[in-house]
Motif scaffolding. Structure first.
Motif, mmCIF file in Angstrom:
data_model
loop_
_atom_site.group_PDB
_atom_site.id
_atom_site.type_symbol
_atom_site.label_atom_id
_atom_site.label_comp_id
_atom_site.label_asym_id
_atom_site.label_seq_id
_atom_site.Cartn_x
_atom_site.Cartn_y
_atom_site.Cartn_z
ATOM 1 N N UNK A 121 0.810 -1.225 0.000
ATOM 2 C CA UNK A 121 0.000 0.000 0.000
ATOM 3 C C UNK A 121 0.843 1.275 0.000
ATOM 4 N N UNK A 122 1.915 1.287 0.775
ATOM 5 C CA UNK A 122 2.769 2.469 0.810
ATOM 6 C C UNK A 122 3.482 2.673 -0.518
ATOM 7 N N UNK A 123 3.923 1.568 -1.125
ATOM 8 C CA UNK A 123 4.584 1.662 -2.430
ATOM 9 C C UNK A 123 3.658 2.297 -3.461
ATOM 10 N N UNK A 124 2.375 1.940 -3.415
ATOM 11 C CA UNK A 124 1.417 2.479 -4.378
ATOM 12 C C UNK A 124 1.239 3.982 -4.193
ATOM 13 N N UNK A 125 1.208 4.424 -2.949
ATOM 14 C CA UNK A 125 1.049 5.864 -2.697
ATOM 15 C C UNK A 125 2.238 6.650 -3.255
ATOM 16 N N UNK A 126 3.443 6.140 -3.034
ATOM 17 C CA UNK A 126 4.633 6.813 -3.552
ATOM 18 C C UNK A 126 4.647 6.772 -5.070
ATOM 19 N N UNK A 127 4.296 5.618 -5.632
ATOM 20 C CA UNK A 127 4.285 5.471 -7.089
ATOM 21 C C UNK A 127 3.306 6.440 -7.734
ATOM 22 N N UNK A 128 2.177 6.709 -7.072
ATOM 23 C CA UNK A 128 1.199 7.647 -7.617
ATOM 24 C C UNK A 128 1.778 9.050 -7.725
ATOM 25 N N UNK A 129 2.563 9.458 -6.728
ATOM 26 C CA UNK A 129 3.185 10.779 -6.768
ATOM 27 C C UNK A 129 4.230 10.840 -7.874
ATOM 28 N N UNK B 294 -3.960 16.607 -1.009
ATOM 29 C CA UNK B 294 -3.478 15.715 -2.065
ATOM 30 C C UNK B 294 -4.083 14.320 -1.944
ATOM 31 N N UNK B 295 -4.569 13.984 -0.746
ATOM 32 C CA UNK B 295 -5.122 12.654 -0.526
ATOM 33 C C UNK B 295 -4.077 11.569 -0.451
ATOM 34 N N UNK B 296 -2.803 11.948 -0.280
ATOM 35 C CA UNK B 296 -1.719 10.964 -0.268
ATOM 36 C C UNK B 296 -1.008 11.002 1.083
ATOM 37 N N UNK B 297 -1.145 9.945 1.892
ATOM 38 C CA UNK B 297 -0.542 9.956 3.234
ATOM 39 C C UNK B 297 0.976 10.031 3.221
ATOM 40 N N UNK B 298 1.629 9.567 2.169
ATOM 41 C CA UNK B 298 3.082 9.647 2.117
ATOM 42 C C UNK B 298 3.545 11.089 1.937
ATOM 43 N N UNK B 299 2.792 11.866 1.181
ATOM 44 C CA UNK B 299 3.111 13.288 1.054
ATOM 45 C C UNK B 299 2.882 14.007 2.381
ATOM 46 N N UNK B 300 1.844 13.610 3.090
ATOM 47 C CA UNK B 300 1.580 14.215 4.401
ATOM 48 C C UNK B 300 2.717 13.891 5.373
ATOM 49 N N UNK B 301 3.173 12.644 5.353
ATOM 50 C CA UNK B 301 4.301 12.248 6.205
ATOM 51 C C UNK B 301 5.542 13.080 5.885
#
Length: 236
Positions: A124-132, A187-194
């Protein structure tokens, strides 16, 4: 303490620990104006940011929308009131902070790259980063680099410039970082929030220590470029 640790301490403390003396006082009217302008800019900027990152990777709409976000941050920063570059102590003299912020950007980038090696193994985390990173992979890398640099500088003008000053003397680091992270929620992306929480805290500390936006801006730009160039190959 070893000589190497002493050298590191002498370099780090003036950059991120010991605040320099400064007098950035404002009248009550100027302070109220800064808060009003900052509040309006936050609402508009967060809205446009959400639209920009919601565009499909490779879409030409991504570039004008992203530059529009930068325009909002710059306008809000400049219209809110005076901004300061800041300085650091160098013996008995004062200098603009340049080298240490660049090195901090490199170190932060290296730490995030190491973290990315772990994140890419977690689905799941990989997908969030890949989306960015999809915008960098499918778009024009040169244009993405330009908008990344422009937005990084614009964010520092607003968040560590106008907003930091609008918060006031008490809890400026905590509040400005929290707002920076909340805006990134658009952005709806928790990795960007982190990333916004971690790097926002560092940028805010640099702002407090140097009394200006130059140090966090340089760190932000270096870190952003490392993320843009180093992460896509890891998540391809």
């Amino acid at each position: 303490m070893s000589p190497w640790l002493e050298r590191i301490e002498r370099a780090v403390r003036p950059a991120v620990v010991d605040p320099v003396p400064r007098d950035h006082r404002q009248s009550d009217a100027e302070f109220r104006r800064r808060r009003v302008v900052a509040g309006i800019s936050l609402v508009v900027g967060a809205t446009v940011l959400g639209f920009s990152l919601a565009t499909a990777p490779g879409s030409t709409a991504f570039y004008p929308l992203t530059l529009s976000v930068a325009a909002v941050w710059v306008a809000g920063g400049l219209l809110s009131g005076p901004l300061h570059l800041g300085y650091r102590r160098a013996g008995a003299s004062q200098r603009r902070p340049v080298l240490t912020p660049v090195l901090l950007g490199v170190l932060a980038g290296a730490a995030f790259v190491l973290g990315a090696l772990i994140v890419r193994e977690i689905g799941p985390l990989r997908d969030f980063v890949a989306n960015v990173l999809a915008h960098a992979r499918k778009g024009d890398l040169a244009l993405v680099a330009v908008v990344t640099l422009v937005n990084g500088g614009a964010e520092e003008i607003f968040f560590r410039g106008a907003l930091f000053a609008a918060v006031g003397r008490d809890h400026a680091r905590l509040v400005s970082t929290a707002i920076y992270a909340l805006v990134t929620v658009a952005t709806g992306n928790p990795m960007l929030v982190f990333a916004a929480v971690v790097m926002g805290a560092l940028f805010a500390q640099q702002r407090r220590t140097t009394g200006g936006i130059l140090a966090p801006m340089l760190t932000h730009l270096v870190w952003s470029m490392i993320m843009l160039l180093a992460l896509p190959p890891l998540f391809s």
